[in-house]
Design an enzyme around this catalytic site. Structure first.
Site, PDB file in Angstrom:
ATOM      1  N   HIS A  92       0.759  -1.198  -0.098  1.00 48.52           N
ATOM      2  CA  HIS A  92      -0.062  -0.065   0.043  1.00 48.52           C
ATOM      3  C   HIS A  92       0.915   1.311   0.006  1.00 48.52           C
ATOM      4  CE1 HIS A  92      -3.404  -2.647   0.518  1.00 48.52           C
ATOM      5  NE2 HIS A  92      -4.105  -1.968   0.336  1.00 48.52           N
ATOM      6  N   ASP A 155      -5.853   4.350  10.108  1.00 46.70           N
ATOM      7  CA  ASP A 155      -7.207   4.377   9.741  1.00 46.70           C
ATOM      8  C   ASP A 155      -7.559   3.179   8.965  1.00 46.70           C
ATOM      9  OD1 ASP A 155      -6.950   6.998  10.861  1.00 46.70           O
ATOM     10  OD2 ASP A 155      -7.018   7.870   8.943  1.00 46.70           O
ATOM     11  N   GLU A 266      -9.860  13.118  15.251  1.00 44.59           N
ATOM     12  CA  GLU A 266      -9.221  13.506  13.841  1.00 44.59           C
ATOM     13  C   GLU A 266     -10.315  14.581  13.237  1.00 44.59           C
ATOM     14  OE1 GLU A 266      -8.952  10.281  11.102  1.00 44.59           O
ATOM     15  OE2 GLU A 266      -7.523   9.127  12.059  1.00 44.59           O
TER      16      GLU A 266
HETATM   17  P1  FAD Z   1       4.165  -1.889   1.670  1.00 46.74           P
HETATM   18  O1  FAD Z   1       3.921  -0.816   0.952  1.00 46.74           O
HETATM   19  O2  FAD Z   1       4.417  -3.212   1.570  1.00 46.74           O
HETATM   20  O3  FAD Z   1       5.803  -1.195   2.246  1.00 46.74           O
HETATM   21  C1  FAD Z   1       6.175  -0.011   2.728  1.00 46.74           C
HETATM   22  C2  FAD Z   1       7.511   0.311   2.942  1.00 46.74           C
HETATM   23  O4  FAD Z   1       8.023  -0.775   4.140  1.00 46.74           O
HETATM   24  C3  FAD Z   1       8.561  -0.387   1.795  1.00 46.74           C
HETATM   25  O5  FAD Z   1       9.524   0.692   1.733  1.00 46.74           O
HETATM   26  C4  FAD Z   1       8.969  -1.570   2.304  1.00 46.74           C
HETATM   27  O6  FAD Z   1      10.063  -1.997   1.698  1.00 46.74           O
HETATM   28  C5  FAD Z   1       8.969  -1.649   3.826  1.00 46.74           C
HETATM   29  N1  FAD Z   1       8.566  -2.761   4.568  1.00 46.74           N
HETATM   30  C6  FAD Z   1       7.486  -3.540   4.351  1.00 46.74           C
HETATM   31  N2  FAD Z   1       7.534  -4.556   5.055  1.00 46.74           N
HETATM   32  C7  FAD Z   1       8.450  -4.446   5.885  1.00 46.74           C
HETATM   33  C8  FAD Z   1       9.510  -5.048   6.723  1.00 46.74           C
HETATM   34  N3  FAD Z   1       8.641  -6.245   7.272  1.00 46.74           N
HETATM   35  N4  FAD Z   1      10.508  -4.834   7.302  1.00 46.74           N
HETATM   36  C9  FAD Z   1      11.256  -3.889   6.743  1.00 46.74           C
HETATM   37  N5  FAD Z   1      10.558  -3.014   5.687  1.00 46.74           N
HETATM   38  C10 FAD Z   1       9.379  -3.339   5.457  1.00 46.74           C
HETATM   39  N6  FAD Z   1      -0.372   5.210   7.276  1.00 46.74           N
HETATM   40  C11 FAD Z   1      -0.777   5.818   8.388  1.00 46.74           C
HETATM   41  O7  FAD Z   1       0.185   5.963   9.293  1.00 46.74           O
HETATM   42  N7  FAD Z   1      -1.885   5.893   8.857  1.00 46.74           N
HETATM   43  C12 FAD Z   1      -3.139   5.715   8.109  1.00 46.74           C
HETATM   44  O8  FAD Z   1      -4.180   5.910   8.676  1.00 46.74           O
HETATM   45  C13 FAD Z   1      -3.034   5.138   6.883  1.00 46.74           C
HETATM   46  N8  FAD Z   1      -4.003   4.884   6.207  1.00 46.74           N
HETATM   47  C14 FAD Z   1      -3.685   4.121   5.050  1.00 46.74           C
HETATM   48  C15 FAD Z   1      -5.047   4.101   4.036  1.00 46.74           C
HETATM   49  C16 FAD Z   1      -4.754   3.494   2.882  1.00 46.74           C
HETATM   50  C17 FAD Z   1      -5.885   3.104   2.053  1.00 46.74           C
HETATM   51  C18 FAD Z   1      -3.471   3.546   2.256  1.00 46.74           C
HETATM   52  C19 FAD Z   1      -3.284   2.913   0.861  1.00 46.74           C
HETATM   53  C20 FAD Z   1      -2.457   3.738   3.062  1.00 46.74           C
HETATM   54  C21 FAD Z   1      -2.670   4.049   4.256  1.00 46.74           C
HETATM   55  N9  FAD Z   1      -1.403   4.479   5.132  1.00 46.74           N
HETATM   56  C22 FAD Z   1      -1.648   4.925   6.295  1.00 46.74           C
HETATM   57  C23 FAD Z   1      -0.166   4.394   4.733  1.00 46.74           C
HETATM   58  C24 FAD Z   1       0.534   3.140   5.231  1.00 46.74           C
HETATM   59  O9  FAD Z   1       0.634   3.109   6.671  1.00 46.74           O
HETATM   60  C25 FAD Z   1       1.917   2.824   4.334  1.00 46.74           C
HETATM   61  O10 FAD Z   1       1.896   2.889   2.997  1.00 46.74           O
HETATM   62  C26 FAD Z   1       2.290   1.414   4.857  1.00 46.74           C
HETATM   63  O11 FAD Z   1       3.675   1.228   4.388  1.00 46.74           O
HETATM   64  C27 FAD Z   1       1.607   0.230   4.260  1.00 46.74           C
HETATM   65  O12 FAD Z   1       1.880  -0.829   4.786  1.00 46.74           O
HETATM   66  P2  FAD Z   1       1.933  -2.058   3.780  1.00 46.74           P
HETATM   67  O13 FAD Z   1       2.154  -3.177   4.486  1.00 46.74           O
HETATM   68  O14 FAD Z   1       1.180  -1.878   2.397  1.00 46.74           O
HETATM   69  O15 FAD Z   1       3.679  -1.505   3.212  1.00 46.74           O
END
Ligand code: FAD
Length: 519
Positions: A92, A155, A266
């Site tokens: 994400h 969220d 919020e």
């Molecule tokens: P990914 O997109 O898979 O990875 C994100 C980053 O972290 C990359 O650099 C990846 O290499 C690294 N990474 C992933 N897993 C690991 C691991 N195990 N060890 C080391 N590095 C790692 N953020 C908030 O703070 N608050 C919110 O309310 C919020 N709401 C969101 C709502 C939506 C619909 C979306 C799309 C995003 C939102 N986000 C929010 C952002 C979200 O927290 C970040 O994009 C987060 O990185 C997403 O987690 P993911 O598992 O999809 O990570």
């Protein structure tokens, strides 16, 4: 060396030969018995859908030991990595941060995702040991079985533990408990060198703090120990409307000074009728707020909505005690009377509220389209200027989307972590999130690039060093290392030193563009 290790080395060696020879464009099932696979479309994609960098292979590790084998093999040829590796949780990210062009995407969802809840560690503390590839919604479901829950949330819950801990993880509870990275007791991390380390504030603290908010640069988080509290069965969820930005922010700041009464704060800008209806998808009370937004040639008018919540632990109560708290709190607020609305919902439904918005966006075909988002931490003294800046740029024309605005307390952020927040003399900063879905078939060819350019100009102005608002971007990929240096400011040297120590060959996190292999 066991059989699995042998397989892994064989696979990595084969991969490297293929990369070197360049006549094979992608790995095939020849790697079948080992942990490398041909890339899938999702490994070159993320929620933002503005960056598409295909990896050479993907890996689905079964354990931290698998991750260690891979990273040891890839980092054993300094000064350059044999191939780069990006952890991918739920994907994400917004700008390719979990992608690895020509490298390996390591899917953390394949790691063990068991959630072990320990109701008390003897000192009265409760925690859960969770696999880093678990989604927060999975963590919540398991913890609720024991009547417990983490303190700090995002969220949206369909994000992985490792993904949000690599950024910060914020929502309306962060003013009270800090971001998610302030609520971690211990981590298991595989460093860029392939070393498996259990770390905490007292055990290998340098690695622990580096990895929290570390943008995937220092190690792969494979497990996390998350602080828990008793979960309330229900939540009273309140919304109040404003026609003055000043009163809106003043009331938000007053709410975050009441952590004994209030559990969540919020707020968002109410830009048009659509803002009210789309933000109310999960909010079960009827809202009879239908103001004039300045149509018919008149100047545009905006409104604002504060949302706060109070945990309700009184299962047998008729609701009167929670009514009393809500009355007390709302009595201190200066919203447009009578426009305050409240609803009682289960704790799970409250935390999972954005899922309903996701379903609605999916129905409208607006989920799997580009999402040019802009997220910034803005010092309190600059929030009115930032709002004006948004009004003159992003909001001046047609705008489809949501703008969240709510305050956080910087003293809830541990400055030892790698996360970056602005300097704020009064300790208050705002998160401002401009959340847009942009389907070029509706907004026209080139609209995504136009929005990105508009956001870049706003961010440049808001984050400008010297004379700017002093904001810091959140979740953004900076365009160059010079921009990253500005972003980190005085903590850049520490960040670079952490990289040199924990991932000296620069295997990890190429998608962030912080340490390009050519510099
Ligand atoms: P990914 O997109 O898979 O990875 C994100 C980053 O972290 C990359 O650099 C990846 O290499 C690294 N990474 C992933 N897993 C690991 C691991 N195990 N060890 C080391 N590095 C790692 N953020 C908030 O703070 N608050 C919110 O309310 C919020 N709401 C969101 C709502 C939506 C619909 C979306 C799309 C995003 C939102 N986000 C929010 C952002 C979200 O927290 C970040 O994009 C987060 O990185 C997403 O987690 P993911 O598992 O999809 O990570």
């Amino acid at each position: 060396m066991d059989l699995k290790a042998l397989y892994m080395y064989a696979a990595v060696a084969a991969l490297l030969l293929c990369c070197a020879a360049t006549f094979i464009q992608s790995p095939t099932d020849v790697y079948g018995p080992v942990a490398l696979h041909a890339p899938t479309p999702s490994s070159a994609r993320d929620f933002g859908a503005v960056v598409t960098d295909a990896p050479f292979a993907i890996m689905r590790p079964d354990s931290a030991a698998d991750v260690a084998l891979l990273l040891r093999a890839l980092s054993s040829a300094p000064p350059r990595p044999r191939a780069t590796v990006a952890a991918r949780g739920a994907g994400h990210s917004l700008q390719g941060q979990a992608q690895a062009r020509g490298g390996i995407v390591l899917e953390t969802r394949s790691l063990p995702r068991a959630v072990a809840v320990v109701a008390s560690d003897g000192d009265g503390g409760a925690y859960a040991d969770v696999g880093a590839g678990a989604l927060w919604v999975e963590v919540l479901e398991e913890c609720l079985k024991a009547g417990m829950a983490p303190l700090s949330w995002t969220d949206y819950l369909y994000l992985t533990v490792g993904g949000t801990l690599s950024n910060a993880g914020i929502s309306g509870q962060a003013f009270k408990h800090g971001p998610q990275i302030s609520n971690v007791l211990q981590l298991q991390v595989v460093t860029g060198n392939g070393e498996v380390v259990t770390c905490s504030p007292t055990e290998s603290p340098d690695l622990f703090f580096a990895v929290l908010g570390g943008l995937g640069q220092f190690g792969i988080i494979t497990r996390a120990r998350i602080l828990l509290q008793h979960a309330p069965p229900k939540v009273r969820w309140v919304r109040a409307f404003y026609d003055s930005f000043e009163t809106f922010t003043k009331d938000q700041e007053s709410l975050i000074s009441m952590p004994e009464q209030v559990d969540y704060v919020e707020g968002f800008m109410v830009l048009n009728e659509h803002s009210i209806s789309s933000s109310s998808i999960a909010f079960p009370a009827h809202i009879s707020f239908s103001p004039d937004f300045g149509s018919h040639g008149k100047k545009k008018v905006y409104y604002y909505c504060i949302e706060f919540a109070v945990h309700d632990f009184q299962q047998d109560d008729d609701g009167s005690s929670i009514d009393h708290v809500v009355e007390l709190v709302s009595g201190e607020m200066s919203y447009m009377r009578p426009h305050v609305y409240s609803a009682e919902v289960s704790y799970f439904d409250f935390l999972n509220r954005v899922r309903m918005e996701e379903e609605s966006l999916r129905r409208q075909g607006l989920w799997d389209v580009p999402h040019p988002w802009l997220n910034m931490f803005v010092p309190k003294h600059g929030i009115a200027r930032l709002k004006d800046l948004l009004m003159d740029t992003v909001l001046a024309g047609h705008f489809d989307g949501a703008v969240l605005v709510y305050p956080l307390l910087t003293d809830k952020w541990d400055r030892n972590t790698s996360a970056v927040v602005p300097s704020t003399p009064d300790g208050v900063m705002y998160i401002v999130s401009v959340l847009r879905s942009a389907d070029p078939s509706r907004c026209g060819p080139g609209c995504v690039e136009e929005i990105l350019e508009q956001h870049r100009r706003v961010a440049d102005e808001a984050c400008r060093v010297g004379g700017g608002i002093g904001a810091k971007q959140y979740l953004a990929r900076q365009p160059s290392q010079a921009h990253w240096r500005d972003h980190f400011g005085s903590s850049w040297d520490r960040f670079a030193a952490r990289k040199a120590r924990f991932d000296p060959v620069r295997v990890l996190g190429p998608g962030q563009g912080i340490f390009p292999s050519t510099d």
